[in-house]
Scaffold this motif. Structure first.
Motif, PDB file in Angstrom:
ATOM      1  N   ASP A  57       1.175  -1.669   0.310  1.00  0.00           N
ATOM      2  CA  ASP A  57      -0.088   0.210  -0.252  1.00  0.00           C
ATOM      3  C   ASP A  57       0.761   1.396  -0.009  1.00  0.00           C
ATOM      4  OD1 ASP A  57      -1.919   1.903   0.531  1.00  0.00           O
ATOM      5  OD2 ASP A  57      -2.380   0.596   1.987  1.00  0.00           O
ATOM      6  N   VAL A  58       0.705   2.035  -1.374  1.00  0.00           N
ATOM      7  CA  VAL A  58       1.479   3.134  -0.662  1.00  0.00           C
ATOM      8  C   VAL A  58       1.192   4.326  -0.552  1.00  0.00           C
ATOM      9  CG1 VAL A  58       0.827   3.675  -3.059  1.00  0.00           C
ATOM     10  CG2 VAL A  58       2.724   4.825  -2.525  1.00  0.00           C
ATOM     11  N   TRP A  59      -0.056   4.319  -0.411  1.00  0.00           N
ATOM     12  CA  TRP A  59      -0.702   5.266   0.076  1.00  0.00           C
ATOM     13  C   TRP A  59      -0.556   5.243   2.608  1.00  0.00           C
ATOM     14  CZ3 TRP A  59      -3.444   8.288  -2.421  1.00  0.00           C
ATOM     15  CH2 TRP A  59      -3.552   7.720  -3.701  1.00  0.00           C
ATOM     16  N   LEU A  60      -0.050   3.611   2.216  1.00  0.00           N
ATOM     17  CA  LEU A  60      -0.134   3.877   3.920  1.00  0.00           C
ATOM     18  C   LEU A  60       1.424   3.937   4.366  1.00  0.00           C
ATOM     19  CD1 LEU A  60      -1.353   3.319   6.449  1.00  0.00           C
ATOM     20  CD2 LEU A  60      -0.502   0.372   6.097  1.00  0.00           C
ATOM     21  N   ASP A  61       1.975   3.893   3.680  1.00  0.00           N
ATOM     22  CA  ASP A  61       3.279   3.926   3.119  1.00  0.00           C
ATOM     23  C   ASP A  61       3.746   5.392   3.838  1.00  0.00           C
ATOM     24  OD1 ASP A  61       6.786   3.342   2.723  1.00  0.00           O
ATOM     25  OD2 ASP A  61       6.060   4.575   1.544  1.00  0.00           O
ATOM     26  N   CYS A  62       2.953   6.434   2.635  1.00  0.00           N
ATOM     27  CA  CYS A  62       3.606   7.242   2.224  1.00  0.00           C
ATOM     28  C   CYS A  62       3.039   8.263   4.319  1.00  0.00           C
ATOM     29  CB  CYS A  62       2.622   7.981   1.952  1.00  0.00           C
ATOM     30  SG  CYS A  62       2.793  10.104   1.018  1.00  0.00           S
ATOM     31  N   ARG A  63       1.889   7.860   4.300  1.00  0.00           N
ATOM     32  CA  ARG A  63       1.233   7.955   5.750  1.00  0.00           C
ATOM     33  C   ARG A  63       2.226   7.763   6.797  1.00  0.00           C
ATOM     34  NH1 ARG A  63      -4.124   9.994   6.127  1.00  0.00           N
ATOM     35  NH2 ARG A  63      -3.475  10.713   8.008  1.00  0.00           N
ATOM     36  N   VAL A  64       2.972   6.596   7.110  1.00  0.00           N
ATOM     37  CA  VAL A  64       3.721   6.329   8.575  1.00  0.00           C
ATOM     38  C   VAL A  64       5.133   6.604   8.263  1.00  0.00           C
ATOM     39  CG1 VAL A  64       2.154   4.290   8.814  1.00  0.00           C
ATOM     40  CG2 VAL A  64       4.182   3.768   7.163  1.00  0.00           C
ATOM     41  N   ALA A  65       4.992   7.625   7.167  1.00  0.00           N
ATOM     42  CA  ALA A  65       7.125   8.147   6.578  1.00  0.00           C
ATOM     43  C   ALA A  65       7.684   8.352   7.771  1.00  0.00           C
ATOM     44  CB  ALA A  65       6.671   8.038   5.531  1.00  0.00           C
ATOM     45  N   PRO A  66       6.956   9.069   8.557  1.00  0.00           N
ATOM     46  CA  PRO A  66       7.227  10.267   9.834  1.00  0.00           C
ATOM     47  C   PRO A  66       7.775   9.194  10.941  1.00  0.00           C
ATOM     48  CG  PRO A  66       5.747  11.480   8.402  1.00  0.00           C
ATOM     49  CD  PRO A  66       6.228   9.547   8.126  1.00  0.00           C
ATOM     50  N   LEU A  67       6.393   8.151  11.173  1.00  0.00           N
ATOM     51  CA  LEU A  67       6.605   7.496  11.774  1.00  0.00           C
ATOM     52  C   LEU A  67       8.024   6.839  11.891  1.00  0.00           C
ATOM     53  CD1 LEU A  67       5.729   5.968  14.608  1.00  0.00           C
ATOM     54  CD2 LEU A  67       3.902   4.915  13.435  1.00  0.00           C
TER      55      LEU A  67
END
Length: 580
Positions: free
Chosen positions: A86-96
């Motif tokens: 999931d590229v979308w979720l990867d983008c969201r969790v990148a800072p974490l």
């Protein structure tokens, strides 16, 4: 998916693989450090470690030190699965994920300071990897913030743990080399990725530039779909102030075109924006705001072009040229990722540049056509029209002679010869138009003018003289032709409008300038309204300006403000362009 595409357009997966590799190395390094501690403790009374005994179990007291590395391996595995699915979720969790990476880095620093092995290469390699990841994801701002965080962790770790001396073990040299090799491969991959982000080159469509706008759009649309690896693509273009929008849709092997009136598609095409990866079904999108800074947003995404094409998930980018604005849409991209945003943005810029080149070619073509039309009009005016006007005067003279019972045979023969000469000149002009420019050919302008004055003197029944230097003056064929036409026009004006009896031509020159003075004894030109300056003949002025020269008309006004009776003086200055 092609292997090349994996390394050039799948940065999230590559970074996740690198993270997992470092996590495994971290865990192996911790295990080796525990085994070394076990070997040292088992050699009581010896002067140093006896070696690494792989058969002996790790002491129970060393097992808690594997908890953090094992946890990091699990986190890295989970992040790899997210990046793969999931590229979308990867983008969201990148800072974490970056925060967890920094925590693992801090644990690595503490472990190295408390162990018997003090090689700093793995720590530096891990830090380099984190900086590369920050550069790929957040560009320069991410690198600065990550670098500050790494520096702070390093300083705090050293201040709390102190510095210990001790020897290393060859196994850890191997781990250091493996870590450096991983960083080297990542940097090479990053360099390859940066090359992909350079301006793209679109295919050149067939046809003459300036008259193939539709072909440019069709070719660009096919190139965009191929570069992005999609199954379909569409372009919507709004032209200047026109209220409609042109649509071009490529789906499979079928290309359709349409023109729509004012509406949401036209408004979206004329609105500036950013490259955006969207999922209308789940109401989410990722936008490339500037350079490589991305924004993840939830909520409705207005995409009229996508709705028109029946697309729920795809990628869209704006483009603009001097005379148009539009949108490029591509869908059906397998494993669509954030790396596709810079690529489609570059394709959009290339489309705008291609349209600009086409517009400039069209303008240049129109300007060239207008120049040819004006030049042809001047040639016809200064040669054919003036010759016909002179022929009418001569016919009137022949009629008067016949009415008075005089012999007009000689005048008729002279008129026939003049017609033959004019026919030859017309054929020469047509041949010149067919051949184009005359290149570096030159001619003696003085000799050219001597032959010309005999012709026009007999044609207008006035005395025309030319005074030129005794030496040969070679000028380009084009300049000689233009000067002949100017003199024909000047003599015709003096004879028809000024009713002169004589015209004199003075030819002078220096190293860079040819000067021509034409004077007559007629009535002169009318003055420009409200000024004492004589009106300039249009055709002569246009020719002089096109050659880069200057023309001045001297016609002194009478005290009452009317036309002078002392004739007209034309001073023409033309730059000499001698062939090399």
């Amino acid at each position: 998916m092609k292997p090349a595409n994996f390394f050039t357009r799948r940065s999230a997966r590559c970074l996740a693989i690198g993270r997992l590799a470092f996590a495994v190395l971290y865990m192996v390094s911790t295990w080796v450090a525990g085994m070394l501690a076990n070997g040292t403790a088992g050699s009581a009374g010896s002067t140093g470690p006896t070696g690494l005994d792989l058969a002996s179990p790790m002491p129970v007291m060393a097992l808690p030190s594997l908890a953090v590395p094992l946890l990091y391996v699990m986190v890295a595995s989970t992040l790899l699965a997210i990046a793969w699915i999931d590229v979308w979720l990867d983008c969201r969790v990148a800072p974490l994920a970056l925060v967890l990476d920094l925590a693992a880095f801090a644990s690595t620093v503490v472990q190295r300071l408390d162990s018997h092995v003090h090689s700093g290469a793995p720590i530096l390699a891990f830090a380099t990897f984190l900086l590369v990841m920050a550069m790929v994801r957040w560009n320069r701002s991410g690198v600065v913030l990550t670098g500050l965080a790494l520096g702070a962790i390093w300083l705090v770790g050293h201040s709390l743990g102190g510095h210990h001396a001790g020897g290393g073990f060859p196994v850890h040299v191997l781990t250091d080399l493996l870590a450096l090799a991983l960083v080297t491969m990542l940097i090479l991959w990053t360099a390859a990725r940066q090359r992909v982000l350079r301006p793209v080159a679109l295919s050149e469509p067939a046809g003459a530039p300036g008259a193939r706008r539709s072909r440019v759009l069709a070719s660009a649309l096919a190139d965009a779909r191929t570069m992005m690896g999609g199954t379909g693509a569409a372009i919507a273009v709004s032209w200047g102030e026109e209220p409609w929008v042109d649509l071009l849709i490529l789906n499979g092997d079928t290309t359709t075109s349409d023109r729509q009136g004012p509406g949401s598609v036209a408004e979206a095409a004329a609105t500036p924006g950013w490259p955006t990866l969207f999922d209308m079904r789940r109401r989410r999108r990722i936008t490339l705001v500037s350079e490589q800074r991305i924004e993840f947003r939830n909520g409705p995404f207005p995409a009229p072009l996508a709705e028109r094409c029946g697309v729920q998930t795809g990628i869209v980018a704006p483009f603009a040229s001097v005379s148009s604005q539009g949108q490029l849409l591509v869908w059906g991209i397998p494993d669509m990722a954030v790396d596709d945003l810079p690529l489609i943005g570059a394709i959009g810029r290339a489309i705008g540049q291609a349209l600009d080149r086409e517009e400039m070619a069209a303008l240049a073509k129109n300007a060239a056509v207008a120049e040819v039309r004006n030049a042809l009009a001047r040639d016809l005016h200064d040669s054919v029209v003036q010759f016909l006007a002179g022929t009418m005067f001569r016919l009137d003279a022949v009629r008067r002679r016949l009415r008075d019972g005089k012999d007009a045979e000689a005048e008729i023969v002279a008129m026939k010869q003049a017609l033959q000469q004019e026919q030859a000149q017309l054929r020469a002009m047509i041949d010149r138009l067919r051949r184009g420019e005359d290149g570096d050919r030159t001619t003696d302008i003085a000799e050219e003018l001597r032959g010309l004055v005999e012709e026009i003197s007999a044609h207008w029944h006035i005395r025309v003289t030319v005074e030129a230097p005794g030496t040969r003056l070679a000028v380009p064929i084009r300049l000689a032709y233009e000067l002949r036409q100017m003199i024909r026009e000047a003599v015709a004006n003096a004879a028809r409008h000024g009713h002169c009896r004589a015209v004199s031509i003075l030819l002078q020159h220096d190293a860079a300038t040819l000067k021509v003075r034409i004077t007559d004894d007629g009535h002169g030109f009318a003055h420009a309204a409200g000024t004492a300056r004589a009106a300039q003949p249009r055709s002569i002025s246009e020719r002089v300006t096109a050659l880069g020269g200057h023309v001045r008309v001297s016609a002194p006004a009478s005290p009452g403000g009317g036309a002078a009776g002392s004739g007209v003086c034309l001073d023409i200055e033309l730059p000499l362009r001698r062939p090399v």
